[in-house]
Motif scaffolding. Structure first.
Motif, PDB file in Angstrom:
ATOM      1  N   ASP A   1     -75.385 -33.029  45.228  1.00 42.24           N
ATOM      2  CA  ASP A   1     -74.638 -31.805  44.944  1.00 42.24           C
ATOM      3  C   ASP A   1     -75.344 -30.922  43.919  1.00 42.24           C
ATOM      4  O   ASP A   1     -75.266 -29.687  44.006  1.00 42.24           O
ATOM      5  CB  ASP A   1     -73.234 -32.151  44.437  1.00 42.24           C
ATOM      6  CG  ASP A   1     -72.344 -32.707  45.530  1.00 42.24           C
ATOM      7  OD1 ASP A   1     -72.824 -32.862  46.675  1.00 42.24           O
ATOM      8  OD2 ASP A   1     -71.170 -32.999  45.243  1.00 42.24           O
TER       9      ASP A   1
ATOM     10  N   GLN B   1     -76.121 -26.966  44.432  1.00 40.11           N
ATOM     11  CA  GLN B   1     -75.626 -25.952  43.500  1.00 40.11           C
ATOM     12  C   GLN B   1     -76.764 -25.159  42.871  1.00 40.11           C
ATOM     13  O   GLN B   1     -76.659 -23.936  42.686  1.00 40.11           O
ATOM     14  CB  GLN B   1     -74.786 -26.621  42.403  1.00 40.11           C
ATOM     15  CG  GLN B   1     -74.091 -25.631  41.484  1.00 40.11           C
ATOM     16  CD  GLN B   1     -73.086 -24.768  42.211  1.00 40.11           C
ATOM     17  OE1 GLN B   1     -72.013 -25.241  42.586  1.00 40.11           O
ATOM     18  NE2 GLN B   1     -73.403 -23.500  42.439  1.00 40.11           N
TER      19      GLN B   1
ATOM     20  N   PHE C   1     -71.433 -22.936  48.790  1.00 38.40           N
ATOM     21  CA  PHE C   1     -71.489 -22.887  47.332  1.00 38.40           C
ATOM     22  C   PHE C   1     -71.648 -21.446  46.864  1.00 38.40           C
ATOM     23  O   PHE C   1     -72.487 -20.699  47.386  1.00 38.40           O
ATOM     24  CB  PHE C   1     -72.676 -23.701  46.805  1.00 38.40           C
ATOM     25  CG  PHE C   1     -72.497 -25.188  46.888  1.00 38.40           C
ATOM     26  CD1 PHE C   1     -72.185 -25.931  45.760  1.00 38.40           C
ATOM     27  CD2 PHE C   1     -72.643 -25.853  48.096  1.00 38.40           C
ATOM     28  CE1 PHE C   1     -72.029 -27.308  45.835  1.00 38.40           C
ATOM     29  CE2 PHE C   1     -72.491 -27.227  48.185  1.00 38.40           C
ATOM     30  CZ  PHE C   1     -72.182 -27.970  47.048  1.00 38.40           C
TER      31      PHE C   1
ATOM     32  N   THR D   1     -69.943 -22.746  41.918  1.00 36.86           N
ATOM     33  CA  THR D   1     -69.149 -23.893  42.343  1.00 36.86           C
ATOM     34  C   THR D   1     -69.099 -23.989  43.867  1.00 36.86           C
ATOM     35  O   THR D   1     -69.414 -23.028  44.573  1.00 36.86           O
ATOM     36  CB  THR D   1     -67.711 -23.786  41.784  1.00 36.86           C
ATOM     37  OG1 THR D   1     -67.003 -25.000  42.011  1.00 36.86           O
ATOM     38  CG2 THR D   1     -66.947 -22.638  42.453  1.00 36.86           C
ATOM     39  N   GLU D   2     -68.676 -25.157  44.370  1.00 35.92           N
ATOM     40  CA  GLU D   2     -68.422 -25.323  45.800  1.00 35.92           C
ATOM     41  C   GLU D   2     -67.033 -24.812  46.127  1.00 35.92           C
ATOM     42  O   GLU D   2     -66.094 -24.945  45.331  1.00 35.92           O
ATOM     43  CB  GLU D   2     -68.540 -26.799  46.195  1.00 35.92           C
ATOM     44  CG  GLU D   2     -68.413 -27.042  47.690  1.00 35.92           C
ATOM     45  CD  GLU D   2     -68.720 -28.476  48.102  1.00 35.92           C
ATOM     46  OE1 GLU D   2     -68.816 -28.723  49.322  1.00 35.92           O
ATOM     47  OE2 GLU D   2     -68.869 -29.335  47.215  1.00 35.92           O
TER      48      GLU D   2
ATOM     49  N   ARG E   1     -58.416 -19.162  43.007  1.00 35.32           N
ATOM     50  CA  ARG E   1     -59.734 -18.647  43.360  1.00 35.32           C
ATOM     51  C   ARG E   1     -59.873 -17.178  42.998  1.00 35.32           C
ATOM     52  O   ARG E   1     -60.818 -16.782  42.347  1.00 35.32           O
ATOM     53  CB  ARG E   1     -60.027 -18.862  44.846  1.00 35.32           C
ATOM     54  CG  ARG E   1     -61.445 -18.441  45.251  1.00 35.32           C
ATOM     55  CD  ARG E   1     -61.742 -18.636  46.726  1.00 35.32           C
ATOM     56  NE  ARG E   1     -61.034 -17.683  47.588  1.00 35.32           N
ATOM     57  CZ  ARG E   1     -61.391 -17.405  48.842  1.00 35.32           C
ATOM     58  NH1 ARG E   1     -62.434 -18.022  49.395  1.00 35.32           N
ATOM     59  NH2 ARG E   1     -60.702 -16.542  49.567  1.00 35.32           N
TER      60      ARG E   1
ATOM     61  N   VAL F   1     -64.754 -17.965  40.212  1.00 40.00           N
ATOM     62  CA  VAL F   1     -65.829 -18.731  40.848  1.00 40.00           C
ATOM     63  C   VAL F   1     -67.160 -17.987  40.776  1.00 40.00           C
ATOM     64  O   VAL F   1     -68.066 -18.227  41.562  1.00 40.00           O
ATOM     65  CB  VAL F   1     -65.483 -19.102  42.308  1.00 40.00           C
ATOM     66  CG1 VAL F   1     -64.291 -20.044  42.343  1.00 40.00           C
ATOM     67  CG2 VAL F   1     -65.218 -17.858  43.160  1.00 40.00           C
TER      68      VAL F   1
END
Length: 269
Positions: A30, A34, A64, A68-69, A178, A204
């Motif tokens: 990950d 990222q 992504f 962040t994902e 979000r 985000v």
């Protein structure tokens, strides 16, 4: 390693929403994903790899932002399907396994692609204290959009109010999981769209997203109920702008748009 930049929900370069697309053999860790997304520095970068034949999906797909994902992303899914179909890696309908479930993307003869996404459940909410001040506009109504996208859908008075927004992004961070979807009816439906929207996701790492496919899984049921039609066209009135055609089918929403590859290069990692 090959990387493409695709402008989604547009039929011309330098409009719509740009997304990075990397087709891989498998997902690296990950942190690497990222870091690549942060380096690309677009609202989303999509990573996909093929799955074994005979399963529920053909490709695994993750998205992504630079920070962040995310659980769901429409424009980067459209961009990925566009690359798969234009390079011959797929033909026709592609099934993606993602964090939000199985998503499909079907290429049409004219080059447009239709995504099949879950419809966002809309729940009326009281207007949060300070939201109108953070947006800088009068709020008519607020809807929670459920867990997959985690936004607040905020109805404003008219198209002019949406277009003229200049939000306090730091203040908006406090108001949803979000981000914020601001929307209003089209001032003149004869111009080819039924409603307008703008989307703000500072939490985000994206102050304003140019064209947000996932937001239209909430905009479609909201405006279909208001306008009495299952098939609509939304204009996301960002600086880059883009059109999303929506068709409401109960718990699924079809999102249709075009895409254009603008950069095809090598990631030197």
């Amino acid at each position: 390693m090959r990387i493409r930049i695709v402008d989604a929900f547009t039929d011309r370069p330098f409009a719509g929403n740009p997304a990075g697309v990397l087709l891989l053999d498998s997902f690296p860790d990950d942190e690497w994903l990222q870091n690549v997304a942060a380096e690309v520095n677009l609202s989303e970068t999509a990573f996909a790899h093929p799955l074994a034949a005979g399963g529920a999906a053909d490709w695994a797909l993750r998205w992504f932002t630079p920070a962040t994902e995310v659980d769901m992303c429409g424009h980067a899914t459209l961009a990925t399907a566009h690359i798969l179909n234009t390079t011959g890696a797929a033909d026709g309908t592609v099934r993606f396994a993602a964090r939000c479930g199985i998503l499909t993307a079907t290429a049409q003869r004219d080059g447009a692609i239709t995504l099949d996404f879950p419809t966002a459940p809309l729940t009326p909410e009281p207007e949060p204290e300070g939201l109108a001040d953070a947006l800088g506009a009068k709020v008519l109504s607020v809807r929670d959009t459920g867990p997959h996208i985690g936004d607040l859908l905020v109805e404003l008075t008219d198209e002019k109010a949406v277009r003229s927004l200049s939000p306090d992004f730091a203040a908006l961070v406090a108001h949803s999981g979000r981000g914020i979807i601001a929307t209003a009816p089209a001032a003149d439906p004869g111009r080819g769209y039924d409603y307008v929207s703008r989307c703000f996701f500072p939490r985000v790492g994206i102050d304003e997203d140019p064209v947000t496919g996932s937001a239209h899984t909430a905009l479609a049921p909201f405006w279909s109920a208001r306008l009495g039609r299952d098939s609509l066209t939304g204009l996301q009135a960002s600086a880059r702008s883009g059109l999303v055609k929506t068709t409401l089918r109960g718990d699924r929403t079809l999102l249709t748009g075009s895409a254009v590859t603008v950069i095809d290069g090598e990631l030197q990692v």
